[in-house]
Design a protein around this motif. Sequence first.
Motif, PDB file in Angstrom:
ATOM      1  N   GLN A 129      29.458  71.643  36.951  1.00  0.00           N
ATOM      2  CA  GLN A 129      29.653  70.840  38.155  1.00  0.00           C
ATOM      3  C   GLN A 129      28.364  70.103  38.508  1.00  0.00           C
ATOM      4  O   GLN A 129      28.392  68.922  38.871  1.00  0.00           O
ATOM      5  N   PHE A 130      27.244  70.788  38.392  1.00  0.00           N
ATOM      6  CA  PHE A 130      25.946  70.178  38.671  1.00  0.00           C
ATOM      7  C   PHE A 130      25.690  69.000  37.728  1.00  0.00           C
ATOM      8  O   PHE A 130      25.287  67.929  38.162  1.00  0.00           O
ATOM      9  N   VAL A 131      25.958  69.188  36.451  1.00  0.00           N
ATOM     10  CA  VAL A 131      25.771  68.110  35.476  1.00  0.00           C
ATOM     11  C   VAL A 131      26.655  66.917  35.836  1.00  0.00           C
ATOM     12  O   VAL A 131      26.214  65.763  35.789  1.00  0.00           O
ATOM     13  N   THR A 132      27.886  67.181  36.207  1.00  0.00           N
ATOM     14  CA  THR A 132      28.810  66.107  36.571  1.00  0.00           C
ATOM     15  C   THR A 132      28.295  65.339  37.786  1.00  0.00           C
ATOM     16  O   THR A 132      28.301  64.099  37.797  1.00  0.00           O
ATOM     17  N   LEU A 133      27.812  66.054  38.788  1.00  0.00           N
ATOM     18  CA  LEU A 133      27.254  65.391  39.968  1.00  0.00           C
ATOM     19  C   LEU A 133      26.025  64.557  39.601  1.00  0.00           C
ATOM     20  O   LEU A 133      25.861  63.426  40.082  1.00  0.00           O
ATOM     21  N   ARG A 169      24.568  57.357  36.986  1.00  0.00           N
ATOM     22  CA  ARG A 169      25.332  56.239  36.428  1.00  0.00           C
ATOM     23  C   ARG A 169      26.181  55.503  37.458  1.00  0.00           C
ATOM     24  O   ARG A 169      26.720  54.454  37.162  1.00  0.00           O
ATOM     25  N   GLY A 170      26.349  56.108  38.611  1.00  0.00           N
ATOM     26  CA  GLY A 170      27.205  55.496  39.617  1.00  0.00           C
ATOM     27  C   GLY A 170      28.659  55.819  39.352  1.00  0.00           C
ATOM     28  O   GLY A 170      28.988  56.621  38.466  1.00  0.00           O
ATOM     29  N   PRO A 171      29.562  55.219  40.136  1.00  0.00           N
ATOM     30  CA  PRO A 171      30.988  55.494  39.983  1.00  0.00           C
ATOM     31  C   PRO A 171      31.425  55.370  38.525  1.00  0.00           C
ATOM     32  O   PRO A 171      31.040  54.430  37.826  1.00  0.00           O
ATOM     33  N   SER A 172      32.216  56.348  38.073  1.00  0.00           N
ATOM     34  CA  SER A 172      32.578  56.437  36.653  1.00  0.00           C
ATOM     35  C   SER A 172      34.016  56.904  36.492  1.00  0.00           C
ATOM     36  O   SER A 172      34.538  57.652  37.316  1.00  0.00           O
ATOM     37  N   SER A 173      34.608  56.494  35.378  1.00  0.00           N
ATOM     38  CA  SER A 173      35.951  56.974  35.028  1.00  0.00           C
ATOM     39  C   SER A 173      35.842  58.362  34.397  1.00  0.00           C
ATOM     40  O   SER A 173      34.754  58.804  34.013  1.00  0.00           O
ATOM     41  N   ALA A 223      29.454  61.083  28.912  1.00  0.00           N
ATOM     42  CA  ALA A 223      28.107  61.308  29.433  1.00  0.00           C
ATOM     43  C   ALA A 223      27.749  62.779  29.558  1.00  0.00           C
ATOM     44  O   ALA A 223      26.583  63.147  29.424  1.00  0.00           O
ATOM     45  N   THR A 224      28.735  63.635  29.804  1.00  0.00           N
ATOM     46  CA  THR A 224      28.460  65.057  30.022  1.00  0.00           C
ATOM     47  C   THR A 224      28.706  65.932  28.800  1.00  0.00           C
ATOM     48  O   THR A 224      28.256  67.070  28.773  1.00  0.00           O
ATOM     49  N   ALA A 225      29.455  65.419  27.820  1.00  0.00           N
ATOM     50  CA  ALA A 225      29.875  66.198  26.658  1.00  0.00           C
ATOM     51  C   ALA A 225      30.769  67.372  27.072  1.00  0.00           C
ATOM     52  O   ALA A 225      30.798  68.411  26.427  1.00  0.00           O
ATOM     53  N   ILE A 226      31.506  67.181  28.160  1.00  0.00           N
ATOM     54  CA  ILE A 226      32.487  68.162  28.633  1.00  0.00           C
ATOM     55  C   ILE A 226      33.870  67.629  28.243  1.00  0.00           C
ATOM     56  O   ILE A 226      34.147  66.456  28.443  1.00  0.00           O
ATOM     57  N   ASP A 227      34.722  68.480  27.694  1.00  0.00           N
ATOM     58  CA  ASP A 227      36.022  68.010  27.213  1.00  0.00           C
ATOM     59  C   ASP A 227      36.933  67.568  28.359  1.00  0.00           C
ATOM     60  O   ASP A 227      36.718  67.919  29.518  1.00  0.00           O
ATOM     61  N   ALA A 281      33.295  58.934  42.384  1.00  0.00           N
ATOM     62  CA  ALA A 281      32.007  58.568  42.969  1.00  0.00           C
ATOM     63  C   ALA A 281      31.531  59.714  43.857  1.00  0.00           C
ATOM     64  O   ALA A 281      32.336  60.497  44.369  1.00  0.00           O
ATOM     65  N   LEU A 282      30.224  59.801  44.028  1.00  0.00           N
ATOM     66  CA  LEU A 282      29.655  60.820  44.907  1.00  0.00           C
ATOM     67  C   LEU A 282      29.935  60.485  46.363  1.00  0.00           C
ATOM     68  O   LEU A 282      29.929  59.317  46.754  1.00  0.00           O
ATOM     69  N   THR A 283      30.121  61.513  47.150  1.00  0.00           N
ATOM     70  CA  THR A 283      30.247  61.349  48.598  1.00  0.00           C
ATOM     71  C   THR A 283      28.865  61.575  49.216  1.00  0.00           C
ATOM     72  O   THR A 283      27.952  62.091  48.547  1.00  0.00           O
TER      73      THR A 283
END
Length: 155
Positions: A39-43, A49-53, A60-64, A96-98
């Motif tokens: 979760q930290f990596v995703t944040l 990178r800003g808002p992302s799909s 970017a995270t290498a998370i499936d 996007a981050l809040t």
Amino acid sequence: MGTPYDVTEQVGHLLRRVYQRHLAIFQENVQDPSITSVQFVTLCVLRDRGPSSQTELVRATAIDQGTIRGIIDRLTARDLISVSRDDQDGRKVIMALTPAAHALLGDLIPSAARISDLTMEGLNPAERVAFLYLLRRLLETGTGARDDEAGQEGN
């Protein structure tokens, strides 16, 4: 007969053990124990990178895909990310981050640096540089394995 194969001395096993140690250090030292390392990596990726799909987050995270979907759901439920449709392509969902996530990251980043230091605690400064360099080299010189297979351990 050749040298016996000791799985505990193989690269996959050793990397997994180091990663398990790092995750334990993360959970013991993170300012908000309800945040996981992924979760930290995703944040952090959304911050950088800003808002992302979802696809961009996976790359970017290498998370499936399946795991990132659950992470997005949990972070959305905590009001740490917002989900909206892309202006150009209404089928595309953008995360996007809040403001709450920006505030949380401000609290977490100092402990993240300490977590990295604790993970490499037994290494001197030159060994730390070499260790990080070698990890990046291993990622650059892969054998052609697809990114979606990154989660599979090899020995």
